[in-house]
Design an enzyme around this catalytic site. Structure first.
Site, PDB file in Angstrom:
ATOM      1  N   ARG A 102       0.864  -1.237   0.106  1.00  0.00           N
ATOM      2  CA  ARG A 102       0.004   0.058  -0.020  1.00  0.00           C
ATOM      3  C   ARG A 102       0.974   1.302  -0.126  1.00  0.00           C
ATOM      4  O   ARG A 102       1.656   1.467   0.993  1.00  0.00           O
ATOM      5  CB  ARG A 102      -0.765  -0.272   1.165  1.00  0.00           C
ATOM      6  CG  ARG A 102      -1.640   1.337   1.410  1.00  0.00           C
ATOM      7  CD  ARG A 102      -2.841   1.261   2.556  1.00  0.00           C
ATOM      8  NE  ARG A 102      -3.778   0.661   1.756  1.00  0.00           N
ATOM      9  CZ  ARG A 102      -5.210   0.763   2.486  1.00  0.00           C
ATOM     10  NH1 ARG A 102      -5.283   1.337   3.483  1.00  0.00           N
ATOM     11  NH2 ARG A 102      -6.120   0.057   1.682  1.00  0.00           N
ATOM     12  N   ARG A 301     -13.691  -8.668   1.843  1.00  0.00           N
ATOM     13  CA  ARG A 301     -12.250  -8.528   1.620  1.00  0.00           C
ATOM     14  C   ARG A 301     -11.515  -9.759   1.839  1.00  0.00           C
ATOM     15  O   ARG A 301     -10.793 -10.315   1.074  1.00  0.00           O
ATOM     16  CB  ARG A 301     -11.746  -7.183   2.579  1.00  0.00           C
ATOM     17  CG  ARG A 301     -12.169  -5.861   2.214  1.00  0.00           C
ATOM     18  CD  ARG A 301     -11.827  -5.460   1.002  1.00  0.00           C
ATOM     19  NE  ARG A 301     -10.322  -5.282   0.541  1.00  0.00           N
ATOM     20  CZ  ARG A 301      -9.721  -4.291   1.050  1.00  0.00           C
ATOM     21  NH1 ARG A 301     -10.364  -3.219   1.469  1.00  0.00           N
ATOM     22  NH2 ARG A 301      -8.437  -4.453   1.080  1.00  0.00           N
TER      23      ARG A 301
HETATM   24  N1  NVA Z   1      -9.865   6.808  -1.312  1.00  0.00           N
HETATM   25  C1  NVA Z   1      -9.589   6.260  -0.084  1.00  0.00           C
HETATM   26  C2  NVA Z   1      -9.969   4.835   0.030  1.00  0.00           C
HETATM   27  C3  NVA Z   1      -9.633   4.368   1.550  1.00  0.00           C
HETATM   28  C4  NVA Z   1      -9.910   2.718   1.569  1.00  0.00           C
HETATM   29  C5  NVA Z   1      -8.155   6.781   0.128  1.00  0.00           C
HETATM   30  O1  NVA Z   1      -7.514   6.579  -0.511  1.00  0.00           O
HETATM   31  O2  NVA Z   1      -7.915   7.011   1.279  1.00  0.00           O
HETATM   32  N1   CP Z   2     -11.261  -0.009   2.345  1.00  0.00           N
HETATM   33  C1   CP Z   2     -10.257  -0.399   2.805  1.00  0.00           C
HETATM   34  O1   CP Z   2      -9.135  -0.454   1.957  1.00  0.00           O
HETATM   35  O2   CP Z   2     -10.014  -0.139   4.076  1.00  0.00           O
HETATM   36  P1   CP Z   2      -8.422  -0.048   5.054  1.00  0.00           P
HETATM   37  O3   CP Z   2      -8.077   1.337   4.613  1.00  0.00           O
HETATM   38  O4   CP Z   2      -8.760  -0.136   6.386  1.00  0.00           O
HETATM   39  O5   CP Z   2      -7.751  -0.978   4.590  1.00  0.00           O
END
Ligand code: NVA
Ligand code: CP
Length: 328
Positions: A102, A301
């Site tokens: 991420r 998920r």
């Molecule tokens: N658009 C949001 C999604 C979080 C899961 C973000 O990138 O923070």
């Molecule tokens: N929806 C999602 O990706 O949640 P988190 O940011 O908690 O991982």
């Protein structure tokens, strides 16, 4: 090496196969007979941003598959102190079987994948969130809005999805999904917050083959009219915290509330990747209401992420500890 950085890394048939496998894995888990297909395998999970669902679903998922999840916060590994991605990738991938990352800039994931000797999964970047969309599609399937053998079959009408809000990573991934699978997506965003033009244009080309349709507009009421799924996301994504106030002004009128939901089909479902900001992009009553499937979506998920990991093993001809029936 096949990776999963965006939904475009999978074909329509692969997306359907992964979703069907996720359904099977969910059933196995209910029956308490889940198979450790990935016995002894290690998943490294690199997080440069916060997470609840992504971390728990991947870490829990790899454990249920018989493997081990290694949580690597960028604050603790040398990446956070400036060690180059290409070095980090070669080192980590030489010791583990798969990496989920991420991050912010999508190019970082692409570079990580370029230097990796194992499959890389995008656990969210500024531009895309493909692992979330696999869970969202699984939820549509369970709710009878999509069909396991593809959305065109059995004479059923194609679903129509309305995405209301910021043209962000979630909007981009919905655009990709609609284009690949061939359904109609309407995106309503305020001027200045539309999804990226290059992503829309590329998806429109795919739509020509798939029969999908993508409409970008500024009117949430027009977008939700008669749809089967209403979806939204935060107005200020991770990394945009300092824009929160100006975004709250720009997005006035874009809250998914009861009056907006009432314009959708009577049996339409509401989805949100979470975390949700009640009173902003969604009202408390819609989030907690009878059409909301957000907690089913969040739980999905786990099953979707397990299926993605197994699909990457299969697509890369890597060994599984147990035979697995999968249409790949
Ligand atoms: N658009 C949001 C999604 C979080 C899961 C973000 O990138 O923070
Ligand atoms: N929806 C999602 O990706 O949640 P988190 O940011 O908690 O991982």
């Amino acid at each position: 090496m096949r990776h999963f950085l965006t939904l475009n890394d999978f074909s329509k048939d692969e997306i359907l196969a992964v979703t069907n496998l996720a359904l099977k894995l969910k059933q196995e888990l209910r029956n308490s007979n889940h198979t450790p297909y990935l016995k002894g395998k290690i998943l490294a999970m690199i997080f440069e941003k916060s997470s609840t669902r992504t971390r728990v679903s991947f870490e829990g998922g790899i454990y249920q598959l018989g493997g081990h999840g290694m949580f690597l916060s960028h604050k603790d590994i040398q990446l956070g102190r400036g060690e180059p991605i290409k070095d980090t990738s070669r080192v980590i991938s030489s010791m583990v079987d798969m990496v989920m990352m991420r991050t912010d800039r999508h190019e970082k994931l692409q570079e990580f994948a370029e230097y990796s000797s194992v499959p890389i999964i995008n656990g969210l970047s500024d531009d895309f969130h493909p692992v979330q969309l696999m869970a969202d599609y699984l939820t549509m399937l369970e709710c009878g809005i999509a069909l396991p053998d593809g959305i065109h079959k059995n004479g059923l009408k194609k679903p129509i999805v309305a995405y209301i809000g910021d043209g962000n990573n979630m909007a981009h991934s919905w655009i990709n999904l609609a284009a690949i699978l061939g359904f109609e997506l309407r995106v309503a965003s305020p001027l200045g917050y539309f999804p990226r033009t290059d992503i829309i244009e590329s998806a429109l080309k795919t739509c020509k083959q798939s029969g999908g349709a993508i409409h970008i507009m500024q009117e949430p009421q027009k977008a939700v009219s008669g749809v089967n799924v209403v979806v939204t996301d935060t107005w200020a994504s991770m990394g945009q915290e300092e824009q929160k106030k100006e975004r709250e002004k720009a997005f006035v009128g874009f809250c998914v509330d009861d009056s907006l939901m009432n314009l959708a089909q009577e049996d339409a479902i509401f989805l949100h990747c979470l975390p949700a900001y009640r009173g902003q992009e969604v009202s408390e009553s819609v989030l907690e209401g009878k059409q909301s499937r957000v907690f089913q979506e969040a739980n999905n998920r786990l099953h979707a992420q397990k299926a993605i990991m197994l699909a990457l093993v299969r697509l890369n001809n890597l060994p599984l500890a147990y035979p697995l029936e999968m249409e790949l």
